[in-house]
Every structure is written in C-alpha cells, then in structure tokens.
Design a protein around this motif. Structure first.
Motif: not given
Length: 198
Positions: A112-119, A163-165, A170-173
């Motif tokens: 999800v973090s990579y999807i958010v970054s790419f989007v 890692g989950i935390v 990272k997603i919020f950032v």
C-alpha cells in the motif's frame, strides 16, 4: 574518482556503490533460493543485510545524501528484503506458517505504501523515516538470527510489528507530503514543522 552528475548530484560515491552491490547480488541470491542452496543464500543475504545498514549510515556520516542515492538505496532495500521474505517461504515456512497472518498484514501495508507513492508522486518512496530505518535494523537482525540460529517467536513479532508501525507511519507521511524529499524524520516532526510554519 570520476564524477557523474544526475540532476546536479554527483552519484559516484561509496554509499551508492554499496547499494549497487546489493542490486547486483539480488539475482544471485534469487538463484540460490530457487535451487535450494541455503548456505549460499544465507551468506549472500547476510552480506546484503549488513551492507544495507552501512550504505545509509555512510551517506549520512560522509554527507553524501542525494535523491539518486536515496532512490537507489530504496530499490536495493526492496530487492534485499524481497529475497529475505522469499527465504522465509523457501527455507523457514514451517516456522513462519502458524504466524503468517502477521507477516501478510505487514506485506499488505508495504505494498500500500508503494501504491500511495506511485499514485501521488509517480516514483519510489525514497523516505528514510526514523521508524522505517530502525525497523529495517531490527528486521535485518531478525533475518540474520533466523537463518543462522533459528526461529524465535517473540523476535518475529517484534520485527514484523515494528515494520507494521513503520509502514503505517510512512503511508500517513506520504499523504501529508507535497513531494518525496530527503530528511523527513517522521510524522511527528512533519506535524511539528507545519505548526511552526503557521
């Protein structure tokens, strides 16, 4: 030493060379996993995990941090940790399977973090948040202990939970940033800087 500039940054330096080594080691580690050569797999993976700790610290210590280096390090991290996780499935699945839900939760947040970054930004999230860096250290030690000494349940939950935390933060950032940039410490510091700017 020859200099090569990409977007005004000299990319020829020791930290980038170490990150490049990890990228070049990736197919060899992958091959070792495919053919079931656990000894070769463990040796090469451990070298990559140690070099993962070295490149970022050297970049900070020598003041050689660049956007290119951060992206290269991030790509090398993905390859190294993909191989470590592949090793879990190939060599250690009997130990991991009873706790696999926790691993899959972590992997879901990672994706999800990579999807958010790419989007949002169209690129790899080259952030090195304190939580993610420290989680990487703990996970590196976990993988080393797992492949060399064996499985410890508490250590698995510590490494994966951290890692989950880290990837939740990272997603919020990523949602708060206007662009990927070097030097973002974490969500707390980002919010603090926003308040101070008002």
């Amino acid at each position: 030493m020859k200099k090569i500039f990409v977007r005004g940054e000299n990319i020829v330096n020791l930290p980038n060379a170490i990150s490049l080594y990890r990228l070049l080691a990736f197919p060899v580690i992958f091959y070792a996993a495919l053919v079931g050569n656990e000894s070769l797999f463990v040796w090469l993976l451990c070298i990559s995990l140690v070099s993962d700790v070295a490149d970022g610290n050297l970049a900070r210590y020598l003041k050689l941090q660049t956007h290119f280096g951060a992206a290269l390090d991030n790509l090398a991290d993905i390859c190294t940790y993909a191989m470590a996780i592949l090793g879990l499935f190939v060599f250690k699945w009997a130990d991991i399977e009873p706790h696999s839900w926790f691993l899959f939760l972590f992997l879901g947040l990672f994706v999800v973090s990579y999807i958010v970054s790419f989007v949002r930004f169209g690129k790899i999230p080259g952030l090195h948040l304190y939580s993610a860096v420290s989680a990487g250290y703990v996970q590196s030690i976990f993988f080393f202990v797992l492949f060399v000494f064996g499985f410890y349940t508490w250590f698995f939950y510590l490494a994966v939970g951290w890692g989950i935390v880290a990837y939740t933060e990272k997603i919020f950032v990523l949602f708060k940033l206007d662009d990927i940039k070097i030097g973002v410490k974490g969500l707390y510091w980002l919010i603090k800087a926003e308040k101070e700017a008002k």
